[in-house]
Design a protein around this motif. Structure first.
Motif, PDB file in Angstrom:
ATOM      1  N   GLU A 507       0.841  -1.207   0.000  1.00  0.00           N
ATOM      2  CA  GLU A 507       0.000   0.000   0.000  1.00  0.00           C
ATOM      3  C   GLU A 507       0.871   1.249   0.000  1.00  0.00           C
ATOM      4  OE1 GLU A 507      -2.465  -0.429   3.375  1.00  0.00           O
ATOM      5  OE2 GLU A 507      -3.718  -2.035   2.492  1.00  0.00           O
ATOM      6  N   THR A 508       1.943   1.211   0.791  1.00  0.00           N
ATOM      7  CA  THR A 508       2.833   2.378   0.845  1.00  0.00           C
ATOM      8  C   THR A 508       3.524   2.600  -0.498  1.00  0.00           C
ATOM      9  OG1 THR A 508       3.230   1.925   3.199  1.00  0.00           O
ATOM     10  CG2 THR A 508       4.778   3.398   2.066  1.00  0.00           C
ATOM     11  N   LEU A 509       4.003   1.520  -1.090  1.00  0.00           N
ATOM     12  CA  LEU A 509       4.688   1.656  -2.386  1.00  0.00           C
ATOM     13  C   LEU A 509       3.722   2.108  -3.471  1.00  0.00           C
ATOM     14  CD1 LEU A 509       7.253   1.318  -4.040  1.00  0.00           C
ATOM     15  CD2 LEU A 509       6.674  -1.096  -4.376  1.00  0.00           C
ATOM     16  N   HIS A 510       2.462   1.670  -3.429  1.00  0.00           N
ATOM     17  CA  HIS A 510       1.453   2.090  -4.416  1.00  0.00           C
ATOM     18  C   HIS A 510       1.244   3.591  -4.354  1.00  0.00           C
ATOM     19  CE1 HIS A 510      -2.537   2.746  -6.151  1.00  0.00           C
ATOM     20  NE2 HIS A 510      -2.353   1.606  -6.843  1.00  0.00           N
ATOM     21  N   ALA A 511       1.101   4.107  -3.121  1.00  0.00           N
ATOM     22  CA  ALA A 511       0.890   5.547  -2.977  1.00  0.00           C
ATOM     23  C   ALA A 511       2.107   6.333  -3.438  1.00  0.00           C
ATOM     24  CB  ALA A 511       0.563   5.863  -1.513  1.00  0.00           C
ATOM     25  N   PHE A 512       3.312   5.842  -3.115  1.00  0.00           N
ATOM     26  CA  PHE A 512       4.535   6.535  -3.531  1.00  0.00           C
ATOM     27  C   PHE A 512       4.657   6.550  -5.060  1.00  0.00           C
ATOM     28  CE2 PHE A 512       9.021   7.021  -4.341  1.00  0.00           C
ATOM     29  CZ  PHE A 512       9.413   7.970  -3.410  1.00  0.00           C
ATOM     30  N   LEU A 517       4.803   9.135 -10.326  1.00  0.00           N
ATOM     31  CA  LEU A 517       4.492   9.060 -11.763  1.00  0.00           C
ATOM     32  C   LEU A 517       3.786  10.303 -12.271  1.00  0.00           C
ATOM     33  CD1 LEU A 517       3.386   5.306 -12.105  1.00  0.00           C
ATOM     34  CD2 LEU A 517       5.461   6.376 -13.036  1.00  0.00           C
ATOM     35  N   LEU A 518       3.086  10.999 -11.379  1.00  0.00           N
ATOM     36  CA  LEU A 518       2.406  12.217 -11.825  1.00  0.00           C
ATOM     37  C   LEU A 518       3.394  13.283 -12.270  1.00  0.00           C
ATOM     38  CD1 LEU A 518      -0.492  12.539  -9.197  1.00  0.00           C
ATOM     39  CD2 LEU A 518      -0.662  11.968 -11.640  1.00  0.00           C
ATOM     40  N   GLU A 520       5.885  12.689 -14.197  1.00  0.00           N
ATOM     41  CA  GLU A 520       6.312  12.351 -15.554  1.00  0.00           C
ATOM     42  C   GLU A 520       5.252  12.795 -16.569  1.00  0.00           C
ATOM     43  OE1 GLU A 520       9.280  11.214 -16.019  1.00  0.00           O
ATOM     44  OE2 GLU A 520       9.745  10.744 -13.927  1.00  0.00           O
ATOM     45  N   GLU A 521       5.675  12.962 -17.804  1.00  0.00           N
ATOM     46  CA  GLU A 521       4.746  13.444 -18.844  1.00  0.00           C
ATOM     47  C   GLU A 521       3.616  12.461 -19.121  1.00  0.00           C
ATOM     48  OE1 GLU A 521       6.325  13.557 -22.797  1.00  0.00           O
ATOM     49  OE2 GLU A 521       7.990  12.213 -22.290  1.00  0.00           O
ATOM     50  N   TYR A 522       3.853  11.191 -18.861  1.00  0.00           N
ATOM     51  CA  TYR A 522       2.848  10.175 -19.119  1.00  0.00           C
ATOM     52  C   TYR A 522       2.074   9.798 -17.857  1.00  0.00           C
ATOM     53  CZ  TYR A 522       7.173   7.853 -17.701  1.00  0.00           C
ATOM     54  OH  TYR A 522       8.345   7.533 -17.063  1.00  0.00           O
ATOM     55  N   GLY A 523       2.423  10.399 -16.705  1.00  0.00           N
ATOM     56  CA  GLY A 523       1.783  10.028 -15.447  1.00  0.00           C
ATOM     57  C   GLY A 523       0.300  10.315 -15.428  1.00  0.00           C
ATOM     58  N   ALA A 524      -0.132  11.413 -16.044  1.00  0.00           N
ATOM     59  CA  ALA A 524      -1.562  11.751 -16.027  1.00  0.00           C
ATOM     60  C   ALA A 524      -2.401  10.736 -16.778  1.00  0.00           C
ATOM     61  CB  ALA A 524      -1.757  13.148 -16.622  1.00  0.00           C
ATOM     62  N   ASP A 525      -1.779   9.981 -17.705  1.00  0.00           N
ATOM     63  CA  ASP A 525      -2.523   8.991 -18.494  1.00  0.00           C
ATOM     64  C   ASP A 525      -2.375   7.585 -17.920  1.00  0.00           C
ATOM     65  OD1 ASP A 525      -3.428  10.828 -20.421  1.00  0.00           O
ATOM     66  OD2 ASP A 525      -1.496  10.754 -21.443  1.00  0.00           O
ATOM     67  N   LEU A 564      10.352   3.445 -13.860  1.00  0.00           N
ATOM     68  CA  LEU A 564       9.555   2.788 -12.825  1.00  0.00           C
ATOM     69  C   LEU A 564      10.458   2.086 -11.804  1.00  0.00           C
ATOM     70  CD1 LEU A 564       6.659   2.180 -11.919  1.00  0.00           C
ATOM     71  CD2 LEU A 564       6.731   0.108 -13.328  1.00  0.00           C
ATOM     72  N   GLN A 565      11.505   1.422 -12.274  1.00  0.00           N
ATOM     73  CA  GLN A 565      12.430   0.779 -11.343  1.00  0.00           C
ATOM     74  C   GLN A 565      13.181   1.821 -10.506  1.00  0.00           C
ATOM     75  OE1 GLN A 565      14.717  -2.603 -12.554  1.00  0.00           O
ATOM     76  NE2 GLN A 565      13.555  -2.832 -14.469  1.00  0.00           N
ATOM     77  N   GLY A 566      13.482   2.949 -11.100  1.00  0.00           N
ATOM     78  CA  GLY A 566      14.162   4.008 -10.334  1.00  0.00           C
ATOM     79  C   GLY A 566      13.273   4.548  -9.229  1.00  0.00           C
ATOM     80  N   ILE A 567      11.988   4.688  -9.491  1.00  0.00           N
ATOM     81  CA  ILE A 567      11.067   5.180  -8.455  1.00  0.00           C
ATOM     82  C   ILE A 567      10.970   4.179  -7.309  1.00  0.00           C
ATOM     83  CG2 ILE A 567       8.668   5.795  -8.008  1.00  0.00           C
ATOM     84  CD1 ILE A 567       8.519   6.855 -10.872  1.00  0.00           C
ATOM     85  N   ILE A 568      10.978   2.874  -7.622  1.00  0.00           N
ATOM     86  CA  ILE A 568      10.906   1.846  -6.574  1.00  0.00           C
ATOM     87  C   ILE A 568      12.147   1.915  -5.684  1.00  0.00           C
ATOM     88  CG2 ILE A 568      10.850  -0.633  -6.159  1.00  0.00           C
ATOM     89  CD1 ILE A 568       9.209  -0.931  -8.723  1.00  0.00           C
ATOM     90  N   VAL A 569      13.325   2.073  -6.299  1.00  0.00           N
ATOM     91  CA  VAL A 569      14.552   2.202  -5.495  1.00  0.00           C
ATOM     92  C   VAL A 569      14.492   3.452  -4.620  1.00  0.00           C
ATOM     93  CG1 VAL A 569      17.047   2.540  -5.622  1.00  0.00           C
ATOM     94  CG2 VAL A 569      15.934   0.887  -7.115  1.00  0.00           C
ATOM     95  N   GLU A 570      13.943   4.531  -5.191  1.00  0.00           N
ATOM     96  CA  GLU A 570      13.799   5.764  -4.418  1.00  0.00           C
ATOM     97  C   GLU A 570      12.882   5.545  -3.223  1.00  0.00           C
ATOM     98  OE1 GLU A 570      12.312  10.393  -5.080  1.00  0.00           O
ATOM     99  OE2 GLU A 570      12.496   9.026  -6.791  1.00  0.00           O
TER     100      GLU A 570
END
Length: 605
Positions: A507-512, A517-518, A520-525, A564-570
């Motif tokens: 749940e925490t990782l989903h929210a992060f 992703l928002l 990023e240019e494609y996050g809104a889609d 996406l993998q970079g965000i998970i490491v972050e």
């Protein structure tokens, strides 16, 4: 020929592809006829042209003679006269011998000799007249004879053509005949000289007077024959020289023949062709006017079978009337040579049509839209799907998803194929240019070009890979750009987080991830984001992350996966989640204790 090319182009423009399919049944016959008319037109021009040239190459009567040539001709005539006088003397002697012949056998032998001498004298007289007049006198001593064995009607039709062909080849045949005669006399003179030499040798060795007397008489006879054959050879050589010198320069003959041709036979042929063209275009104009007025046969109009059949009949009548006009003009002009050639050509077309009737019948059913391939349906040709736009002599097939996806095929290529109706949602090709695809051979890239022949894929950093179109389809392309695509990431955490790995951490990782992703240019889609516990592996507790995006971002698949993998490491850094190393567990049997040593990958190697 320029007129023929213009006519052919104009007619093909009239018979444009969007005409009703019924008109096409006769178009094949019509185009074949026009090609044949062009061939016939060229044949008639060449035939009449060289016919006129042959007439112009006849030995002219006013060619000035050179003095040396005149002396040679006079010398040849003198030799002929001397040979004739000698033969006359021998003939008189034989007539006297005939009167004193005692037995019938002697009389028969003398008569045969007299007949032979008479024939030789007549031949010398003919040679004398030919050289003196410059004309072959044998042409006036015979009358044309009927030499055909066919029925009289066919003979009357073909006789002018055969006579014209004989006249066209008269000069070459005459020259060849004279050359053969020259070779004949040269060989005979060589034999006669050898015979005279043998007689002279025998005469020198002879001791008896009676033998010498007969040998002298025989020698005189062979010498006379040598003189005769020498005169005949000179006559033949003189005739051959006259005919070769009478030949005009080729350009002069061509210009004169060309001018005379278009004054007579060429004019008849031109008028006949104009009559054919005029009748054909007039009837075609009438048909176009009727179509324009009734809207039958316009683009998009699919007439009933009766209208199609009516169009076929009209095309046949147009062909017949135009051909009839062509023949009538030749008939009224009285040019039986051209008329005969035209009739023979039409007979050949009819005979060929009889042999190819089954093939034309199958094509006719296609043109009438009554066969297994129909307009507006989907057909598989050479492994690719096509839409049948129009069934014509050259049928048009179209694939809207391919560059250059328009084929023009002869109607015969469709025989044996089968079309079917198609649904509006059926794809014409599995990809479009710009789509991200993955093939069964492991290649992943963006489609840069797709044609009926090849598909080009940009695999990595502008490196293009080319596939034949059928090989591309055989590779079962997986298209990421259609609808949506997902990015799957499997990420492992340390066993120290075992208590929170099922609910709290996902749940925490989903929210992060949602917040990151928002940015990023494609996050809104982003269409969907799933973070779930996947499995407990040997060294880590694995999470499954799935991010779903629209197909328009498929070209950025690799960059989005890395992001996406970079965000998970972050997220791991933010929440102090440990990322495990590869671990090796050692068991000691003697102490029954377990020592756990953790080594990194490099230490393990």
């Amino acid at each position: 020929m320029q007129m023929y090319r213009y006519t052919y182009t104009h007619i093909r423009e009239i018979l444009r592809p969007h005409e009703p399919a019924t008109a096409m049944i006769v178009r094949t016959m019509l185009m074949s006829f026009l090609h044949g008319v062009g061939t016939l037109f060229a044949l008639m021009i060449v035939f009449g042209f060289f016919s006129t040239a042959q007439a112009q190459n006849a030995p002219p009567s006013a060619i000035p003679a050179v003095s040396s040539e005149s002396e040679a001709e006079t010398d040849t005539l003198t030799k002929i006269i001397m040979s004739r006088q000698a033969l006359q003397e021998e003939l008189s002697a034989q007539n006297k011998v005939l009167k004193h012949a005692a037995t019938e056998d002697q009389q028969a032998a003398v008569r045969k000799k007299i007949q032979e001498l008479t024939t030789r004298i007549r031949d010398l007289d003919g040679d004398f007249e030919n050289i003196a007049t410059g004309v072959d006198a044998s042409q006036f001593s015979t009358t044309p004879t009927e030499s055909f064995d066919w029925q009289k009607e066919l003979q009357d039709l073909l006789s002018p053509i055969i006579d014209e062909l004989k006249r066209l080849t008269a000069r070459p045949r005459e020259l060849e005949k004279l050359r053969n005669q020259e070779l004949f006399y040269q060989k005979r003179i060589a034999l006669i000289e050898n015979a005279i030499k043998n007689i002279q040798n025998t005469l020198e060795d002879a001791k008896v007077d009676a033998v010498k007397k007969d040998l002298n008489r025989l020698l005189q006879s062979w010498q006379q024959r040598h003189s005769e054959f020498t005169s005949r050879l000179a006559a033949v050589q003189q005739q051959l020289l006259d005919k070769e010198q009478a030949k005009e320069p080729i350009m002069t003959s061509l210009r004169r023949a060309f001018r005379d041709f278009f004054k007579s036979r060429g004019l008849n042929l031109l008028l006949a062709f104009l009559a054919f063209l005029g009748v054909f275009l007039l009837l075609r104009y009438a048909q176009r006017a009727a179509i324009k007025k009734t809207h039958v046969g316009k683009p998009g109009h699919h007439g009933a079978f009766g209208w199609r059949l009516t169009g076929i009949i009209y095309y046949i009548l147009t062909f017949l009337f135009a051909t009839g006009a062509f023949l009538v003009v030749l008939y009224l002009s009285g040019d039986w040579v051209l008329l005969g050639l035209a009739l023979i050509f039409l007979f050949g077309v009819a005979w060929t049509g009889k042999q190819t009737l089954p093939r034309f019948w199958e094509q006719s059913k296609l043109l009438l839209n009554l066969s297994t391939v129909r307009e507006g349906e989907r057909i598989l040709y050479q492994g690719l799907p096509w839409r049948v736009l129009a069934l014509n002599v050259y049928t048009r097939l179209h694939n809207p998803e391919l560059k250059g996806g328009m084929l023009r095929l002869p109607l015969s290529e469709l025989i044996g194929l089968q079309s079917r109706p198609f649904h509006k949602d059926e794809p014409w090709f599995p990809t479009k240019e710009g789509d991200l695809v993955e093939l069964s051979d492991g290649s992943i890239g963006v489609v840069k070009l797709q044609t009926p022949d090849q598909v080009v894929i940009d695999t990595r950093c502008g490196i293009y890979k080319t596939y034949p179109t059928l090989s591309f389809l055989d590779a079962n392309p997986m298209n990421y750009s259609i609808n949506t695509f997902g990015i799957f990431v499997t990420f492992g955490l340390d066993y120290a987080h075992q208590a929170d790995i099922v609910r709290t951490i996902p749940e925490t990782l989903h929210a992060f991830l949602s917040r990151a992703l928002l940015r990023e240019e494609y996050g809104a889609d982003l269409l969907d984001l799933i973070v779930q516990f996947k499995e407990a592996s040997a060294s880590s507790l694995d999470l499954l992350v799935l991010a779903k995006f629209p197909g328009k971002y498929a070209a950025k698949y690799f960059a989005m996966s890395r992001a996406l993998q970079g965000i998970i490491v972050e997220a791991c850094n933010t929440y102090d989640w440990g990322i495990p190393f590869m671990q090796i567990t050692l068991h000691q049997a003697d102490t029954k204790t377990t020592r756990r040593n953790t080594v990194d990958d490099s230490a393990g190697r």
